[in-house]
Design an enzyme around this catalytic site. Structure first.
Site, PDB file in Angstrom:
ATOM      1  CB  THR A  70      -0.921  -0.003   1.240  1.00 57.12           C
ATOM      2  OG1 THR A  70      -1.701  -1.193   1.203  1.00 57.12           O
ATOM      3  CG2 THR A  70      -1.829   1.206   1.261  1.00 57.12           C
ATOM      4  CD  GLN A 174      -2.003 -11.328  -4.580  1.00 59.06           C
ATOM      5  OE1 GLN A 174      -1.709 -12.526  -4.467  1.00 59.06           O
ATOM      6  NE2 GLN A 174      -2.648 -10.687  -3.626  1.00 59.06           N
ATOM      7  CB  SER A 194       3.276  -6.609   0.190  1.00 57.21           C
ATOM      8  OG  SER A 194       2.905  -6.569   1.536  1.00 57.21           O
ATOM      9  CB  CYS A 320     -19.711  -9.250   4.094  1.00 60.16           C
ATOM     10  SG  CYS A 320     -21.064  -9.851   5.051  1.00 60.16           S
TER      11      CYS A 320
HETATM   12  N1  PLP Z   1      -1.716  -4.704  -4.128  1.00 61.70           N
HETATM   13  C1  PLP Z   1      -2.223  -5.935  -4.277  1.00 61.70           C
HETATM   14  C2  PLP Z   1      -2.398  -6.484  -5.653  1.00 61.70           C
HETATM   15  C3  PLP Z   1      -2.582  -6.695  -3.169  1.00 61.70           C
HETATM   16  O1  PLP Z   1      -3.087  -7.919  -3.325  1.00 61.70           O
HETATM   17  C4  PLP Z   1      -2.399  -6.124  -1.880  1.00 61.70           C
HETATM   18  C5  PLP Z   1      -2.816  -6.876  -0.671  1.00 61.70           C
HETATM   19  O2  PLP Z   1      -3.734  -7.649  -0.681  1.00 61.70           O
HETATM   20  C6  PLP Z   1      -1.854  -4.845  -1.775  1.00 61.70           C
HETATM   21  C7  PLP Z   1      -1.527  -4.155  -2.923  1.00 61.70           C
HETATM   22  C8  PLP Z   1      -1.628  -4.185  -0.444  1.00 61.70           C
HETATM   23  O3  PLP Z   1      -0.541  -4.763   0.208  1.00 61.70           O
HETATM   24  P1  PLP Z   1      -0.321  -4.505   1.780  1.00 61.70           P
HETATM   25  O4  PLP Z   1      -1.581  -4.869   2.460  1.00 61.70           O
HETATM   26  O5  PLP Z   1       0.815  -5.355   2.139  1.00 61.70           O
HETATM   27  O6  PLP Z   1      -0.001  -3.064   1.940  1.00 61.70           O
END
Ligand code: PLP
Length: 372
Positions: A70, A174, A194, A320
């Site tokens: 993020t 991912q 991440s 949800c």
């Molecule tokens: N981008 C994608 C494609 C993700 O799947 C995720 C998390 O699910 C994120 C960004 C965000 O990553 P984080 O929660 O580690 O900041």
């Protein structure tokens, strides 16, 4: 727990946990201090930077540590604020860590256009081309979608962008450990990762930046990360992420092979008792181990609750809140009607899954879908 939700997060590798425990117990010097225990912390961090750089074929100085995917995505977009070139192109099925940031930045004059996707969730190069205007400074396109696993034509978009002097960011959160990540062939300008998606700790990630000298900081303060991301570093998490990245890269082929075998076992097993399953996303170009499956005439929330009672963790993309289940926007974007959308489950397999676990999952699904 039978855990089939590795796209949400992954468990820590035992060797990563061991390393982090060791560091938390024994290493406490501030990495910016010049005395020996500070230097010890610094060397742990720089070693992790090298491990991560190697895992994506980057240079260590191109890696900035962040608090996760993020923040890495936010850093790219916020750093464009104040540019005269103030237009960004992205697409409708990006993670909210892209789409919501872009919506938010609208108010500060950073404009954006989200292009659509086809029924497999793939962005069209022509659509991107058409969306480019003279003010476009960045195209942000995820490498693989978190809900349907579809891979986007990032390399082709880079070709197109380079001709026009436009930068390219890819959210590859991912991908590490599932497909080969090589920034020297991908040639993107920014890439987000991440650690908790590749068996590392939560709350830590990286932003790869091709030309770090041109980036502005997002978090400002004490000058860490060469003034690009201030704040005293989380030494054990960064070290854990380094080891997890190295392990993910070293075991890539073996792991991808296992994931594909588990997928095949699941699909042929499901086909024996449920012929109407719909596999969403681009089946010929997707992340290994991620299956997004609709079970027409069934409700995913009910299936998930029953699976949970059997100690099985899977997910759906539906939000949800207060008892109201809303269809997944990603599945709506690829054209699923609400009833199919709300019958959909994401199974994401990982390296700790076994053929026996898939058999257990299939048995439980058969009881839920057929025997009811
Ligand atoms: N981008 C994608 C494609 C993700 O799947 C995720 C998390 O699910 C994120 C960004 C965000 O990553 P984080 O929660 O580690 O900041």
């Amino acid at each position: 727990m039978y855990y089939f939700d590795h796209s949400a997060t992954t468990p820590l590798l035992p060797e990563v946990r061991k390393l982090m425990d060791h560091i938390n117990k024994n290493v406490y010097g501030n990495p910016s201090s010049i005395y020996s225990i500070g230097r010890k912390s610094r060397s742990i961090i720089e070693n992790a930077r090298k491990q991560i750089a190697r895992s994506i074929s980057a240079r260590p100085d191109q890696i900035i540590f962040t608090s996760g995917g993020t923040e890495a995505n936010n850093h790219v977009f916020w750093s464009l604020m104040g540019n005269s070139q103030n237009h960004i192109i992205s697409n409708v099925i990006e993670h909210p860590a892209v789409t919501k940031v872009l919506q938010f930045l609208d108010q500060f004059g950073l404009e954006h256009e989200l292009v659509g996707v086809n029924k497999n969730g793939v962005v069209s190069i022509d659509d991107i081309n058409e969306a480019i205007i003279p003010e476009t400074s960045l195209i942000s396109l995820m490498l693989a979608n978190n809900e349907i696993g579809t891979l986007q034509p990032v390399q082709e978009i880079v070709e197109l962008a380079k001709e026009r002097g436009i930068l390219v960011h890819t959210d590859a959160v991912q991908c590490l450990g599932k497909i080969k990540l090589d920034v020297s062939t991908l040639r993107v300008d920014f890439l987000s990762l991440s650690a908790h998606k590749f068996y590392g700790p939560k709350g830590v990630g990286i932003l790869y930046v091709r030309k770090p000298e041109k980036l502005s900081p997002l978090i400002i303060g004490g000058g860490q990360e060469r003034n690009l991301r201030a704040g005293t570093e989380n030494i054990s998490s960064i070290a854990g992420m380094g080891l997890a990245a190295e392990t993910a890269e070293n075991s890539l082929d073996k792991k991808a092979e296992l994931l594909i075998e588990l997928e095949e076992q699941f699909k042929s097993g499901l086909n024996r008792f449920f012929k109407n399953a719909i596999y969403n996303g681009n089946q010929s170009k997707k992340l290994p181990g991620l299956l997004n499956v609709s079970f027409p005439k069934n409700r995913s929330d009910i299936i998930m609750t029953k699976l949970d009672r059997a100690n099985i963790a899977v997910s759906n993309g539906s939000a949800c809140g207060s008892g109201d289940i809303k269809p997944s926007p990603i599945l709506s974007a690829i054209g699923l009607d609400d009833s199919i959308n709300l019958s959909t489950i994401r199974f994401s397999f990982g390296s700790s899954n076994t053929p026996q676990q898939i058999d257990y999952l299939l048995n439980e699904l058969e009881s839920i879908l057929i025997k009811k």
